[in-house]
Motif scaffolding. Structure first.
Motif, mmCIF file in Angstrom:
data_model
loop_
_atom_site.group_PDB
_atom_site.id
_atom_site.type_symbol
_atom_site.label_atom_id
_atom_site.label_comp_id
_atom_site.label_asym_id
_atom_site.label_seq_id
_atom_site.Cartn_x
_atom_site.Cartn_y
_atom_site.Cartn_z
ATOM 1 N N HIS A 44 -3.128 0.543 1.840
ATOM 2 C CA HIS A 44 -1.923 0.370 1.032
ATOM 3 C C HIS A 44 -0.996 -0.673 1.652
ATOM 4 O O HIS A 44 -0.341 -1.441 0.946
ATOM 5 N N ALA A 45 -0.948 -0.675 2.987
ATOM 6 C CA ALA A 45 -0.036 -1.594 3.675
ATOM 7 C C ALA A 45 -0.339 -3.050 3.321
ATOM 8 O O ALA A 45 0.575 -3.865 3.165
ATOM 9 N N ILE A 46 -1.638 -3.376 3.172
ATOM 10 C CA ILE A 46 -1.981 -4.793 2.930
ATOM 11 C C ILE A 46 -1.782 -5.240 1.483
ATOM 12 O O ILE A 46 -2.155 -6.358 1.126
ATOM 13 N N THR A 47 -1.184 -4.395 0.650
ATOM 14 C CA THR A 47 -0.844 -4.850 -0.707
ATOM 15 C C THR A 47 0.320 -5.839 -0.663
ATOM 16 O O THR A 47 0.610 -6.499 -1.651
ATOM 17 N N VAL A 48 1.002 -5.898 0.481
ATOM 18 C CA VAL A 48 1.937 -7.011 0.754
ATOM 19 C C VAL A 48 1.488 -7.613 2.083
ATOM 20 O O VAL A 48 0.896 -6.911 2.912
ATOM 21 N N LEU A 125 -1.262 -4.900 -5.248
ATOM 22 C CA LEU A 125 0.044 -4.226 -5.357
ATOM 23 C C LEU A 125 0.149 -3.545 -6.726
ATOM 24 O O LEU A 125 0.708 -2.454 -6.859
ATOM 25 N N PHE A 126 -0.444 -4.201 -7.715
ATOM 26 C CA PHE A 126 -0.414 -3.667 -9.080
ATOM 27 C C PHE A 126 -1.284 -2.407 -9.204
ATOM 28 O O PHE A 126 -0.877 -1.406 -9.796
ATOM 29 N N THR A 127 -2.484 -2.465 -8.613
ATOM 30 C CA THR A 127 -3.426 -1.345 -8.795
ATOM 31 C C THR A 127 -3.263 -0.254 -7.729
ATOM 32 O O THR A 127 -3.984 0.744 -7.748
ATOM 33 N N TYR A 128 -2.335 -0.449 -6.825
ATOM 34 C CA TYR A 128 -2.098 0.488 -5.719
ATOM 35 C C TYR A 128 -2.040 1.959 -6.130
ATOM 36 O O TYR A 128 -2.610 2.818 -5.456
ATOM 37 N N PRO A 129 -1.419 2.318 -7.259
ATOM 38 C CA PRO A 129 -1.379 3.751 -7.602
ATOM 39 C C PRO A 129 -2.761 4.347 -7.864
ATOM 40 O O PRO A 129 -2.964 5.556 -7.672
ATOM 41 N N ALA A 130 -3.723 3.514 -8.267
ATOM 42 C CA ALA A 130 -5.085 4.031 -8.478
ATOM 43 C C ALA A 130 -5.704 4.392 -7.127
ATOM 44 O O ALA A 130 -6.418 5.398 -6.994
ATOM 45 N N LEU A 131 -5.423 3.579 -6.109
ATOM 46 C CA LEU A 131 -5.908 3.883 -4.757
ATOM 47 C C LEU A 131 -5.231 5.136 -4.217
ATOM 48 O O LEU A 131 -5.874 5.981 -3.590
ATOM 49 N N MET A 132 -3.952 5.268 -4.501
ATOM 50 C CA MET A 132 -3.239 6.462 -4.027
ATOM 51 C C MET A 132 -3.807 7.722 -4.699
ATOM 52 O O MET A 132 -3.964 8.772 -4.051
ATOM 53 N N ALA A 133 -4.148 7.609 -5.974
ATOM 54 C CA ALA A 133 -4.764 8.742 -6.671
ATOM 55 C C ALA A 133 -6.084 9.096 -5.985
ATOM 56 O O ALA A 133 -6.403 10.268 -5.755
ATOM 57 N N ALA A 134 -6.851 8.058 -5.621
ATOM 58 C CA ALA A 134 -8.137 8.293 -4.956
ATOM 59 C C ALA A 134 -7.934 9.031 -3.638
ATOM 60 O O ALA A 134 -8.662 9.984 -3.323
#
Ligand code: AMP
Ligand code: TRP
Length: 330
Positions: A44-48, A125-134
């Motif tokens: 998640h950190a590397i989304t920025v 950064l846009f798709t990050y919530p899908a990774l968080m769901a995973a």
């Protein structure tokens, strides 16, 4: 019914009092009656953009903060997200089930992409919530203790779990958010309309877990208060003081009523002095333990190796089922 608890913090910048109160501190008592996984979410950190050397340091700093706050590695699993590749794999699958419109509504994405414009923001950064769901669904998590800013992401995780289950058959447990009444949203010490945030350029807006006692005292004495006087809790009319009272409540365990009684007839100066001492007393042992873990990283690395092994076993088994449900592979 599974009673597993999962949460995570991004290894970006230094952790502040908002992260501690909204997340870490809340995790400690939960581990006594639940199986817990606490993750350091480096993907998640590397989304920025992150400086690689700094990122690596921050990962160990967050692990040290977990342990220093009271997460017990004998009870709970502490691990680094990228070391269990199933997170990325399930993140991809969740991304295929997520609608663009759902992601466009995410306020964190809107905030983080506001400066450069949406067209320039990274797709991650846009798709990050899908990774968080995973992250959450991979372990059949039942509860996720987080700060209020993560509610929207958690709601999406619930939607995606149901969507997957409807399409491919019962596979995932529907997780619930665990949000505290006081402390889920600690505000900036300089502007009570903004949350205390790692990315706030103002140093005096936040108290870092690495701050010395003197710096903590200075920051608290400089915190803004409200024009209406008196230490009474009113989040609408006196948001700055309500925020300071929330911090005091969290570090002393006193109720809002008890705090009002303690400072009845006293001014903000007296209250801030007491608050500063209470925060210093609460954080000092934590900061000291963080430094000890960091100065001798062997123990830290051993704990993270152990955590990876435990998380890996669970993740591998779940992904076998997920792949077969989706029809992936031969
Ligand atoms: P992050 O730094 O975004 O990875 O956040 C880590 C955890 O801290 C999440 O559970 C957040 O909801 C929580 N958190 C971050 N900022 C605050 C804040 N100002 N008040 C309360 N919780 C917070
Ligand atoms: N998005 C969370 C934050 O910014 C961090 C996070 C990633 C998380 N995956 C998670 C939190 C899973 C709880 C559960 O704070």
């Amino acid at each position: 019914m599974n009673d597993l608890v999962f949460s995570g913090v991004q290894p970006t910048n230094q952790l502040h009092l908002g992260n501690y109160i909204g997340a870490l501190k809340q995790w400690v008592p939960i581990q006594h009656d639940h199986r817990c996984l606490f993750c350091i979410v480096d993907l998640h950190a590397i989304t920025v953009p992150q400086e690689p050397r700094e990122l690596r340091q921050n990962i160990l700093d967050v692990a040290a903060a977990y342990l220093a706050s009271g997460i017990d590695p004998k009870r709970s699993t502490i691990f680094v997200q990228s070391e269990v590749p199933e997170h990325a794999e399930l993140g991809w699958i969740m991304g295929t089930l997520t609608k663009m419109g759902e992601l466009e509504r995410m306020t964190q994405f809107k905030d983080k992409s506001a400066k450069g414009g949406m067209g320039r923001a990274g797709a991650g950064l846009f798709t990050y919530p899908a990774l968080m769901a995973a992250d959450i669904l991979l372990y059949d998590t039942s509860a996720v203790p987080v700060g209020e800013d993560q509610m929207q992401h958690l709601e999406l995780a619930r939607v995606l779990a149901r969507r997957f289950n409807e399409r491919f058959g019962e596979t995932f447990q529907i997780p619930q958010a665990l949000i505290q009444k006081h402390g889920a949203r600690i505000m900036s010490l300089q502007d009570p309309s903004k949350k205390m945030s790692k990315s706030d350029p103002s140093d005096t807006s936040k108290i870092l877990l690495s701050d010395t006692a003197d710096i903590i005292r200075k920051k608290i004495m400089r915190a803004v208060t409200d024009t209406a006087g008196g230490v009474t809790y009113d989040a609408d009319k006196k948001p700055a003081v309500a925020n300071l009272m929330t911090i005091y409540h969290q570090v002393t365990g006193l109720t809002m009523k008890q705090i009002e009684t303690e400072f009845d007839g006293k001014g903000y100066g007296d209250f801030k002095k007491a608050l500063a001492e209470a925060v210093v007393a609460h954080l000092e042992p934590i900061t000291k333990r963080m430094q000890e873990f960091r100065s001798d990283p062997h123990e830290l690395l051993r704990i993270l190796d152990n955590g990876r092994e435990r998380a890996q076993l669970l993740a591998a088994e779940k992904m076998k089922l997920v792949r077969s449900r989706v029809g992936l592979g031969r």
